[in-house]
Motif scaffolding. Structure first.
Motif, PDB file in Angstrom:
ATOM      1  N   GLU A  73      -2.299   2.538 -16.088  1.00 11.30           N
ATOM      2  CA  GLU A  73      -2.388   2.085 -14.705  1.00 11.30           C
ATOM      3  C   GLU A  73      -3.834   2.074 -14.234  1.00 11.30           C
ATOM      4  N   ARG A  90      -3.835  -3.116  -4.583  1.00 11.01           N
ATOM      5  CA  ARG A  90      -3.054  -3.633  -5.703  1.00 11.01           C
ATOM      6  C   ARG A  90      -3.193  -2.687  -6.883  1.00 11.01           C
ATOM      7  N   SER A 136      -2.276  -2.037 -10.926  1.00 11.58           N
ATOM      8  CA  SER A 136      -1.956  -2.780 -12.144  1.00 11.58           C
ATOM      9  C   SER A 136      -1.539  -1.831 -13.245  1.00 11.58           C
ATOM     10  N   LYS A 179       5.041  -9.385 -12.405  1.00 11.80           N
ATOM     11  CA  LYS A 179       4.623  -9.154 -13.783  1.00 11.80           C
ATOM     12  C   LYS A 179       4.063 -10.438 -14.359  1.00 11.80           C
ATOM     13  N   THR A 191       1.480  -7.415 -18.343  1.00  7.29           N
ATOM     14  CA  THR A 191       1.075  -6.508 -17.276  1.00  7.29           C
ATOM     15  C   THR A 191       2.066  -6.600 -16.114  1.00  7.29           C
ATOM     16  N   SER A 230       2.307  -5.491 -11.729  1.00 14.81           N
ATOM     17  CA  SER A 230       1.474  -5.144 -10.583  1.00 14.81           C
ATOM     18  C   SER A 230       2.332  -4.709  -9.406  1.00 14.81           C
ATOM     19  N   HIS A 243       1.692  -4.791  -5.327  1.00 15.12           N
ATOM     20  CA  HIS A 243       0.821  -5.191  -4.230  1.00 15.12           C
ATOM     21  C   HIS A 243       1.334  -4.525  -2.963  1.00 15.12           C
TER      22      HIS A 243
END
Length: 125
Positions: free
Chosen positions: A6, A19, A21, A72, A78, A80, A82
């Motif tokens: 992360e 955000r 990730s 994703k 990955t 995310s 938000h």
């Protein structure tokens, strides 16, 4: 070997945005359920936003509806989170997670097999 890494945690003022990730290796995030969880001091880990791999269905805990979104990127493997309209009660360590046993929607942390190391989000003025 499955790894979830992360990034993006920070100190942010109330009302701000952030955000997070999560980069995955050793597993395809496209094939299994994924989720973002958080744990505040003295509280149990809770599902924030989770996504089904089978139909794209999304679970969101009530307190983040309309403020947080999950996404994703299958090509990059990955996912995310938000976050907008952040509040002090959003302060917690945030974790990304996935599983090798669920393709549907689940927000139960016990159903997830793989976890990131956690990233701290602090909302404070």
């Amino acid at each position: 070997q499955v790894q979830l890494v992360e990034s993006g945690g920070a100190l942010v003022q109330p009302g701000g945005s952030l955000r997070l990730s999560c980069a995955a290796s050793g597993i395809s995030l496209d094939e299994y359920a994924i989720g973002w969880f958080r744990q505040a001091p003295g509280k149990e880990r809770e599902g924030v936003l989770c996504m089904s791999a089978s139909d794209g269905g999304i679970y969101a805990t009530d307190s983040v509806k309309g403020r947080f979104t999950i996404s994703k990127n299958n090509a990059m493997n990955t996912m995310s989170l938000h976050m907008t309209g952040l509040k002090s009660e959003d302060t917690a360590i945030y974790y990304c997670a996935t599983t090798r046993t669920w393709t549907g929607l689940t927000s139960d942390p016990n159903e997830y097999d793989y976890w990131g190391q956690g990233t701290q989000v602090t909302v404070s003025s």
